[in-house]
Design a protein around this motif. Structure first.
Motif, mmCIF file in Angstrom:
data_model
loop_
_atom_site.group_PDB
_atom_site.id
_atom_site.type_symbol
_atom_site.label_atom_id
_atom_site.label_comp_id
_atom_site.label_asym_id
_atom_site.label_seq_id
_atom_site.Cartn_x
_atom_site.Cartn_y
_atom_site.Cartn_z
ATOM 1 N N TRP A 46 57.566 -86.738 43.153
ATOM 2 C CA TRP A 46 56.514 -86.760 44.171
ATOM 3 C C TRP A 46 55.164 -86.613 43.475
ATOM 4 N N PRO A 47 54.522 -87.704 43.071
ATOM 5 C CA PRO A 47 53.219 -87.601 42.400
ATOM 6 C C PRO A 47 52.082 -87.389 43.396
ATOM 7 N N ARG A 272 46.774 -82.128 52.721
ATOM 8 C CA ARG A 272 47.504 -83.042 51.838
ATOM 9 C C ARG A 272 47.092 -84.464 52.196
ATOM 10 N N ASP A 273 46.817 -85.265 51.188
ATOM 11 C CA ASP A 273 46.449 -86.659 51.403
ATOM 12 C C ASP A 273 47.440 -87.551 50.676
ATOM 13 N N GLY A 274 48.708 -87.285 50.889
ATOM 14 C CA GLY A 274 49.770 -88.047 50.261
ATOM 15 C C GLY A 274 51.108 -87.454 50.651
ATOM 16 N N ASP A 275 52.175 -88.053 50.137
ATOM 17 C CA ASP A 275 53.520 -87.610 50.482
ATOM 18 C C ASP A 275 53.996 -86.580 49.467
ATOM 19 N N PHE A 276 53.491 -85.364 49.614
ATOM 20 C CA PHE A 276 53.931 -84.269 48.760
ATOM 21 C C PHE A 276 53.959 -82.991 49.579
ATOM 22 N N PHE A 277 54.680 -81.995 49.065
ATOM 23 C CA PHE A 277 54.884 -80.765 49.812
ATOM 24 C C PHE A 277 53.790 -79.755 49.518
#
Length: 459
Positions: A46-47, A272-277
């Motif tokens: 998950w980058p 968060r501005d992406g697909d990460f936790f």
């Protein structure tokens, strides 16, 4: 057969038996050793700008050792008792050129019973490596979180973004882009902010002007922290048609951010501005770091029965939930840290002092006012699950000094509403409704912390 020949034959048979037995024993040891090795079931990467996470999922607890090697920067992880299979072999292919921290990964057998991962890094990192017990859909996990050695300042990252007015005019931002005066905001901007299209019907102007002096002063932009629920390892609720809650929440959040940033008097940030936790406490910490005036967490509800429907707005309750459904929802959302994977060994000293200090009655009252304003606007685009603001013990709403709400855009577990949540037009309408509610609240309730001050004349 002579005695000599018989003796020679016996010795030969014994040697053959011993050779066979020895081979069999070697085979048995080999198979026993193989049976003790752990199979890796899945690998995920998950980058993100905040950090890159690498997850390995196995059938049993993964034993490991780690070390940082310099020149060039590498993180070396040895997995003990792990089978080198096709799943591990696929890990290098999951690294993209756009990854902020990982250049490449090499994986292979280092020595008997040990698989080595060599992660070549683009920059110096502070790795956090930890294991997780099985939870939800996941088995045993080994998590490698690669954080930058020098984390970005959230407030600096916010103010360095170009102001929409300056960007449109081609000007550079003033030294403090959060500070805005009438010289920076022309009459056209004020008229736009005060127009009926940008305000709720009965709300007053966001910027006041002294009729005699014709002056207005804005010393700070209104800052809204937008929190897209879930992300990365934590998908949130999943609809019957396979829609992930985490994808819906980021889509609505990005639309809301664009609308807020287009207003000359407001500015926003995403947790968060992406697909990460992002752990629940870090979401709150990020909002406080940018001195947010409001915190809006966006979700898509789910229930055991598919006929449950409607939008909702929640505020924090310390005395119990307003309904059984609200209590169950809060339990589900608060479990996000377990599903997403939190390194509980790392403590946030600031949050430890402030997160549970909920004595500020004014903040709770403002949260309720904000919730009512947003709920009233959402009723115009979707059925409401209930006609009143609900309350429950959501961990993500525990900022002690920021009015905070949690918006359930619709029930993703309802097939009809799941389809609506995927629709871009509906997402846009939902963002519009939330923004109208925020503006209605701000117009009637200037931020208690006085980070925005609307003053008349030379005051």
């Amino acid at each position: 057969m002579s005695e000599t020949n018989r003796s020679a034959a016996t010795m030969k048979n014994r040697r053959e038996f011993l050779k066979t037995g020895g081979a069999l024993m070697t085979l048995l040891v080999s198979r026993a050793g193989f049976a003790q090795e752990t199979s890796i079931l899945a690998v995920r990467v998950w980058p993100a700008q905040d950090y890159t996470r690498v997850t390995l999922e196995g059938r049993s607890t993964l034993k490991y050792t780690q070390q940082i090697v310099k020149n060039p920067e590498r993180l070396v992880v040895d997995l003990e008792g792990v089978e080198f299979n096709s799943v591990i072999q696929s890990l290098p292919n999951k690294i993209t050129e756009s990854d902020p921290y990982i250049k490449l990964i090499r994986a292979g057998r280092n020595r008997p019973g040990v698989v080595r991962l060599v992660i070549e890094l683009k920059n110096e990192v502070k790795p956090q490596v930890f294991t997780l017990e099985p939870v939800g859909q996941y088995g045993y996990r080994l998590v490698l979180d690669l954080y930058p050695a020098e984390p970005a300042d959230p407030l600096l990252a916010l103010i360095e973004k170009p102001d929409p007015i300056d960007a449109a005019s081609g000007q550079t931002s003033p030294p403090d882009p959060l500070a805005r005066t009438l010289d920076d905001i022309n009459a056209k901007d004020i008229a736009k902010a005060n127009s009926d299209d940008n305000r709720a019907k009965d709300e007053p102007a966001l910027v006041a002007k002294d009729k005699t002096r014709g002056k207005a002063k804005v010393t700070r932009l209104l800052t809204v922290a937008i929190d897209p629920g879930h992300g990365g390892e934590d998908p949130g609720a999943v609809g019957n048609r396979g829609t992930y809650e985490k994808h819906v929440t980021i889509a609505v959040a990005r639309r809301l951010k664009a609308k807020i940033d287009a207003d000359p008097l407001m500015r926003s940030m995403l947790t968060r501005d992406g697909d990460f936790f992002v752990p629940l406490q870090q979401r709150v910490s990020k909002a406080r770091a940018v001195q947010a005036d409001l915190f809006v967490s966006i979700h898509a509800d789910a229930f055991v029965k598919p006929d449950a429907h409607g939008s909702s707005v929640f505020v924090l309750s310390e005395k119990g939930a307003s309904s059984t459904a609200a209590r169950l929802l809060a339990q589900h959302e608060n479990a996000a840290d377990l599903v997403g994977g939190v390194n509980f060994a790392v403590k946030d000293a600031v949050l430890a002092k402030t997160l549970l200090d909920l004595s500020q009655t004014a903040t709770k009252q403002d949260s309720m006012k904000l919730a009512k304003a947003v709920l009233g606007e959402m009723g115009g685009i979707n059925r409401l699950h209930k006609g009143e603001v609900e309350q429950a013990g959501f961990a993500v709403l525990k900022a002690p000094d920021i009015p905070s709400i949690l918006v359930e855009t619709a029930f993703i577990s309802n097939p009809e509403e799941e389809q609506r949540l995927k629709d871009e037009a509906y997402q846009d309408k939902m963002a519009d409704a939330i923004l109208r509610g925020i503006k209605r609240y701000f117009a009637k309730n200037p931020p208690a912390q006085q980070r925005i001050k609307l003053a008349l004349g030379d005051q």
